[in-house]
Motif scaffolding. Structure first.
Motif: not given
Length: 266
Positions: A151-160
C-alpha cells in the motif's frame, strides 16, 4: 442535620459519578471490541464478495467449484474462531501454538500477494526456520505487514522479504521503497490502536494487533523508516525446539478464472 445532608449528597453524587464512569468504560470496551471484529471481518467479506462476483461467470468450472468450497470453509473457520474469541476473550489457548515452518509460510504469502504490484519477492536463499505459533493468526499478521508495504509503495517500487537466523531467533525483514514514515509517527502513532493514515477507510488496528501477537510469541517488531526512502519492518520470533515442523494449511483460498490466472479472494 445540614452537615449530614451535605455529606449524604456528596456520597450520592460520588456514587452516581462512579456508575456513569463504569458505564462509559463498558461502552468504550464494547466499541473497541466491535472495531477489532470489523477489522477481521473485512477479510472474510472480501473473500466472499469475490466469490459471488465470479460465480455467474465460472459456475460450470470444476476448478472454481473446488476453490469456492475452500473459500467458504476458510470463511466459516475464521468467523467461528472470531466468535469463540468473543465468547472467551480472556482465555489463552496455548494448544493452538504448534511448530510451523515459517519459511514455507512466507513463500505461500508471497505467492498470495502476487496479484498486485509491486510484487513482493524473497531475497537470497532462506534458511529453514521453525517456530511455534497459531497458523491462522501468524498468517494474518504477516499478510497484513506485506499488504501495508504494498500500500505504501508505488507499482514500480520494491517490496523485498529476507529471512535470517541469529541467536536462537528467526528474523523476517519486510522492506519497501515506499513513502516512509517519520520518527514521530513511528514512536507515537504506528502501533497505537485507532490511529490510521488511511483516513476513514482504515481503523489503525492492524499494526497494533501484529506487534501484540508477535510479543505474545516472545518476539518483537522493530521499524526503521525514512520519509521518501522507504520502511523496514523486522519481525523477530524465537525458534522452536527441534522437531517435526507443520506446514500450515493454505489460509488464502483463491478463486480461479478461465484463463488459469487465479484471482485473490482476500
Amino acid at each position: 442535620i445540614k452537615v449530614v445532608a451535605r455529606q449524604t449528597c456528596n456520597l450520592l453524587a460520588q456514587a452516581d459519578a462512579q456508575n456513569r464512569l463504569s458505564r462509559a468504560m463498558q461502552f468504550e470496551a464494547v466499541s473497541k471490541a466491535s472495531a477489532f471484529m470489523v477489522h477481521d471481518l473485512k477479510t472474510v467479506i472480501a473473500q466472499l464478495s469475490l466469490l459471488v462476483k465470479n460465480a455467474p461467470k465460472h459456475r460450470n468450472n470444476p476448478a472454481f467449484i473446488d476453490d469456492m468450497i475452500n473459500t467458504t470453509e476458510h470463511a466459516v473457520r475464521k468467523m467461528s474462531n472470531l466468535v469463540e474469541h468473543i465468547r472467551k476473550p480472556s482465555e489463552d489457548d496455548d494448544s493452538k501454538l504448534v511448530p510451523i515452518n515459517l519459511t514455507e509460510l512466507v513463500i505461500e504469502l508471497i505467492a498470495h500477494h502476487q496479484h498486485r504490484a509491486p510484487h513482493p519477492h524473497l531475497e537470497g536463499t532462506p534458511p529453514n526456520a521453525t517456530i511455534k505459533a497459531d497458523a491462522d493468526q501468524l498468517r494474518s499478521v504477516l499478510g497484513h505487514l506485506i499488504q501495508n508495504a504494498q500500500d505504501a509503495t508505488p507499482p514500480d517500487g520494491e517490496v523485498v522479504l529476507t529471512l535470517k537466523i541469529a541467536k536462537g531467533n528467526v528474523v523476517l525483514f519486510i522492506q519497501d521503497s515506499g513513502s516512509g514514515m517519520t520518527e514521530e509517527f513511528i514512536s507515537g502513532q504506528l502501533f497505537k490502536p485507532f490511529e490510521s493514515t488511511k483516513g476513514l477507510t482504515g481503523m489503525g488496528i492492524g499494526a497494533y494487533q501484529a506487534r501484540e501477537y508477535i510479543q505474545k510469541l516472545g518476539g518483537n517488531i522493530d521499524v526503521t523508516s525514512e520519509p521518501g526512502i522507504g520502511s523496514c519492518f523486522s519481525v523477530r520470533v524465537p525458534l522452536a525446539a527441534p522437531g517435526p515442523a507443520k506446514m500450515p494449511e493454505p489460509g488464502y483460498p483463491l478463486i480461479s478464472d478461465t484463463t488459469g490466472v487465479r484471482e485473490d479472494a482476500n
